[in-house]
Each structure stands twice: as C-alpha cells, then as structure tokens.
Scaffold this active site. Sequence first.
Site, PDB file in Angstrom:
ATOM      1  N   ASP A 144       0.848  -1.190   0.000  1.00  0.00           N
ATOM      2  CA  ASP A 144       0.000   0.000   0.000  1.00  0.00           C
ATOM      3  C   ASP A 144       0.889   1.247   0.000  1.00  0.00           C
ATOM      4  OD1 ASP A 144      -2.316  -1.503   0.174  1.00  0.00           O
ATOM      5  OD2 ASP A 144      -2.565  -1.212   2.332  1.00  0.00           O
ATOM      6  N   ARG A 194      -1.073  -0.671  -8.512  1.00  0.00           N
ATOM      7  CA  ARG A 194      -2.482  -0.348  -8.240  1.00  0.00           C
ATOM      8  C   ARG A 194      -2.611   1.172  -8.289  1.00  0.00           C
ATOM      9  NH1 ARG A 194      -3.726  -1.054  -2.290  1.00  0.00           N
ATOM     10  NH2 ARG A 194      -4.152  -3.236  -2.725  1.00  0.00           N
TER      11      ARG A 194
HETATM   12  C1  LIG Z   1      -8.551  -1.479  -3.514  1.00  0.00           C
HETATM   13  C2  LIG Z   1      -8.168  -0.139  -2.999  1.00  0.00           C
HETATM   14  C3  LIG Z   1      -6.926   0.039  -2.413  1.00  0.00           C
HETATM   15  C4  LIG Z   1      -6.534   1.306  -1.961  1.00  0.00           C
HETATM   16  N1  LIG Z   1      -5.253   1.476  -1.495  1.00  0.00           N
HETATM   17  C5  LIG Z   1      -4.846   2.723  -1.172  1.00  0.00           C
HETATM   18  C6  LIG Z   1      -3.491   2.981  -0.830  1.00  0.00           C
HETATM   19  O1  LIG Z   1      -2.632   2.097  -0.816  1.00  0.00           O
HETATM   20  N2  LIG Z   1      -3.151   4.262  -0.499  1.00  0.00           N
HETATM   21  C7  LIG Z   1      -4.060   5.295  -0.518  1.00  0.00           C
HETATM   22  O2  LIG Z   1      -3.688   6.442  -0.244  1.00  0.00           O
HETATM   23  N3  LIG Z   1      -5.353   5.060  -0.819  1.00  0.00           N
HETATM   24  C8  LIG Z   1      -5.771   3.815  -1.136  1.00  0.00           C
HETATM   25  N4  LIG Z   1      -7.073   3.601  -1.490  1.00  0.00           N
HETATM   26  C9  LIG Z   1      -8.088   4.659  -1.221  1.00  0.00           C
HETATM   27  C10 LIG Z   1      -8.208   5.624  -2.377  1.00  0.00           C
HETATM   28  O3  LIG Z   1      -7.039   6.374  -2.478  1.00  0.00           O
HETATM   29  C11 LIG Z   1      -9.418   6.555  -2.202  1.00  0.00           C
HETATM   30  O4  LIG Z   1      -9.267   7.293  -1.033  1.00  0.00           O
HETATM   31  C12 LIG Z   1     -10.752   5.849  -2.154  1.00  0.00           C
HETATM   32  O5  LIG Z   1     -10.781   4.758  -3.019  1.00  0.00           O
HETATM   33  C13 LIG Z   1     -11.885   6.815  -2.555  1.00  0.00           C
HETATM   34  O6  LIG Z   1     -11.681   7.265  -3.862  1.00  0.00           O
HETATM   35  P1  LIG Z   1     -12.547   6.799  -5.134  1.00  0.00           P
HETATM   36  O7  LIG Z   1     -11.584   6.463  -6.230  1.00  0.00           O
HETATM   37  O8  LIG Z   1     -13.459   5.706  -4.771  1.00  0.00           O
HETATM   38  O9  LIG Z   1     -13.271   8.106  -5.633  1.00  0.00           O
HETATM   39  P2  LIG Z   1     -14.145   9.214  -4.897  1.00  0.00           P
HETATM   40  O10 LIG Z   1     -14.292  10.304  -5.890  1.00  0.00           O
HETATM   41  O11 LIG Z   1     -13.592   9.528  -3.558  1.00  0.00           O
HETATM   42  O12 LIG Z   1     -15.535   8.484  -4.679  1.00  0.00           O
HETATM   43  C14 LIG Z   1     -16.353   8.080  -5.772  1.00  0.00           C
HETATM   44  C15 LIG Z   1     -17.602   7.439  -5.210  1.00  0.00           C
HETATM   45  O13 LIG Z   1     -17.262   6.222  -4.543  1.00  0.00           O
HETATM   46  C16 LIG Z   1     -18.022   6.056  -3.362  1.00  0.00           C
HETATM   47  N5  LIG Z   1     -17.119   6.071  -2.197  1.00  0.00           N
HETATM   48  C17 LIG Z   1     -15.815   6.386  -2.187  1.00  0.00           C
HETATM   49  N6  LIG Z   1     -15.303   6.263  -0.942  1.00  0.00           N
HETATM   50  C18 LIG Z   1     -16.313   5.870  -0.155  1.00  0.00           C
HETATM   51  C19 LIG Z   1     -16.430   5.569   1.228  1.00  0.00           C
HETATM   52  N7  LIG Z   1     -15.382   5.650   2.042  1.00  0.00           N
HETATM   53  N8  LIG Z   1     -17.630   5.194   1.701  1.00  0.00           N
HETATM   54  C20 LIG Z   1     -18.702   5.093   0.896  1.00  0.00           C
HETATM   55  N9  LIG Z   1     -18.652   5.359  -0.430  1.00  0.00           N
HETATM   56  C21 LIG Z   1     -17.491   5.745  -0.945  1.00  0.00           C
HETATM   57  C22 LIG Z   1     -19.011   7.199  -3.334  1.00  0.00           C
HETATM   58  O14 LIG Z   1     -20.186   6.760  -3.994  1.00  0.00           O
HETATM   59  C23 LIG Z   1     -18.305   8.268  -4.130  1.00  0.00           C
HETATM   60  O15 LIG Z   1     -19.189   9.190  -4.707  1.00  0.00           O
HETATM   61  C24 LIG Z   1      -7.458   2.376  -2.013  1.00  0.00           C
HETATM   62  C25 LIG Z   1      -8.703   2.201  -2.611  1.00  0.00           C
HETATM   63  C26 LIG Z   1      -9.064   0.989  -3.113  1.00  0.00           C
HETATM   64  C27 LIG Z   1     -10.391   0.842  -3.783  1.00  0.00           C
END
Ligand SMILES: Cc1cc2nc3c(=O)[nH]c(=O)nc-3n(C[C@H](O)[C@H](O)[C@H](O)COP(=O)(O)OP(=O)(O)OC[C@H]3O[C@@H](n4cnc5c(N)ncnc54)[C@H](O)[C@@H]3O)c2cc1C
Length: 303
Positions: free
Chosen positions: A130, A180
Amino acid sequence: MMRTLLLRMSESPRLARWVTGTAATRRMSRRFVAGEGLDEAIEAARECNRAGMSASLDHLGENVSSEADARRARDIYLNIFDRIAREKLDANVSLKLTQLGLDLGDDFCRSLLESVVQRAAGHGNFVRIDMEGSPYAQRTVEITRRVRAQNQAVGTVIQAYMRRSEGDIRSLLAVGCRIRLCKGAYKEPPEIAFEKKSEVDANFLALMKILLPSGVYHGIATHDPQMIEATKEFAARQNIGKDQFEFQMLYGIRTDLQEQIVREGYRMRIYIPYGRDWFPYFMRRLAERPANVAFFLRHLFRR
Ligand SMILES: Cc1cc2nc3c(=O)[nH]c(=O)nc-3n(C[C@H](O)[C@H](O)[C@H](O)COP(=O)(O)OP(=O)(O)OC[C@H]3O[C@@H](n4cnc5c(N)ncnc54)[C@H](O)[C@@H]3O)c2cc1C
C-alpha cells in the site's frame, strides 16, 4: 474541513484506544472491516470468490515502533500466505511498510518485506505494498524497486493526487512492476498534491492511460463510476482484454457496482481489511465521504 479534521483524528493513538475499546464502535467498524481475526477475513474472501471476485487481505496496522512488533507483523503475513494456500483461496495480500518497521530503518524493513515476498512467491502468490502518506512515498518506491529486482511477486500503489506520480509510474514500469492506481487517501499539502477533485480525476485518467497499454497486469482501484467507465472505454478502444487488468474496490463500499462489473466480465478484486487496529483505516473511509459520518453517529447512539 471535515475531511481534514477526520484525517487529523485518524492519527491520534489516544482516540484510537478509546474508540476501539467500546463494543458499539467495534460493531460499527464492520461496515468497512471484515472482523478482528483472520478467520473472519478468510470467510469474507471466500464469499468474494463465490461471487466471482478475487480478494486482497490486509492485516490492519501501521507505524510500529519496535522491531519486535515489526517481526510480529511479518509473521502474521507469512501465516496469511500459508492459510490462503491451504484454503485454496483466490486472494493475495496488501501490507503497509510502516507496519514492517519502515520508521525503524529502510534496510530492516526491506529484509522483513523480502521474507514475506519470498513466502508469497513460494505459493505462486503476490504482495501489494500500500502507499501511505507522502513522507513514505520515495522510500516505498525505492524499496519496491529493489525487492522487485529480485522477485516478481511484489508490486505497489500509486496515488493520482500526488504530483510526482507520473515519474514514479515510469520508474516502476521500467522494472516491470505491477501497480495499483488509486486517488489517494491522506491529507497532503497543495505543493505536492492536487486538491481539486477535477484535477485528481484528470490525473487518474492520464495515469490509467499509461498503465493499461504497458503490458503489465495492473489494478484500477476506485469506486468512481466515471473513472470506471473511462477505463472500460479506453481499454476497449486500445484492444486491451478484460483479463489484462483488474478493477479493485474496498470491502463494504459500492457492492452493487462490484457485482455489476463482474457481470460485465471484468476482473474485480476486493480489499479486505481485518484486525484490531482498524481505527486509522476506518477514519480514512469516513473522511472520503461525509455521509459516512452520519452513519457512524447514528450507530454510536443506537444501542
Ligand atoms: C482497492 C483499494 C486500495 C486502496 N489502497 C490505497 C493505498 O494504498 N493508499 C491510498 O492512499 N489510498 C488507497 N485507497 C483509497 C483511495 O485512495 C481513495 O481514497 C478511495 O478509493 C476513494 O476514492 P474513489 O476512487 O473511490 O473516488 P471518490 O471520488 O472519492 O468516490 C467516488 C464514489 O465512490 C463512493 N465512495 C468512495 N469512498 C467511499 C467511502 N469511504 N464510503 C462510501 N462510499 C465511498 C461514493 O459513492 C463516491 O461518490 C485504495 C482504494 C481501493 C479501492
């Protein structure tokens, strides 16, 4: 403001002790966390597999402050790989370098990581490192590159909100590293990170377009329907097969979209966190979506 406050709170060990110590909040954490023990995470992974999805297991924990704790974390991951193999699960592992002692020294941390990656490779499996906050970005990329030079069973994460990310992607692709791509979950200063959603999204798409045609198997990690649609369209236009990359989402978030993507024939991996140290992870999920705070408060006062 709310996001900043929640991310600040996520770093408070005192608050963590208080919140994780009560039964009501532990129950509530199940919205995003599979449970406190490995058995619960294994069961969650089995359910994902039944639904046609892969899994990535994360034993929650970060920023250990003693070598003994870091070695304990390594042993936990060695055991997880053995267990995944015994249970014949379609699952790999995600871990944080600060859990393997990055704060105690790069060489120490790398030696622990190497043993986990060797165990993964022995089972034909894979370790995803991560990406944490920006103070760790450079060292995470360097350690990944060094370990990847010896062993292909490791890859890392790139955050689209970081201005440095394109350079990191190019240096990781130069050693064939699997990546990723996500948006990024920490509080970062504007000098080094995009702040506006539109800028982060634009960079996410630009980076996705570098990753997908690279010939390496990458993960596109987002719940954002626009990012997902754009990825599908780009892949189709470039004749990149549905089996040449995977979408990834977090346990408990947009399960409807997870299922839809599988029905459409794409690969989907679910990130399944478990363990007692769920507080920072949980707070980052609250920070991502203000509506989650209302959910948290409703459950806290309902007994
Ligand atoms: C498999 C995976 C691994 C990850 N690993 C890392 C990592 O190593 N380091 C790091 O900094 N970040 C990591 N993240 C988190 C990532 O950086 C984002 O903070 C997170 O995925 C929210 O961004 P989004 O792309 O979903 O888009 P956004 O624009 O934030 O959200 C889009 C839509 O997704 C839904 N959504 C998003 N988050 C949530 C929530 N918490 N609860 C409910 N609904 C939600 C909502 O419907 C929102 O409108 C990871 C995410 C995933 C999916």
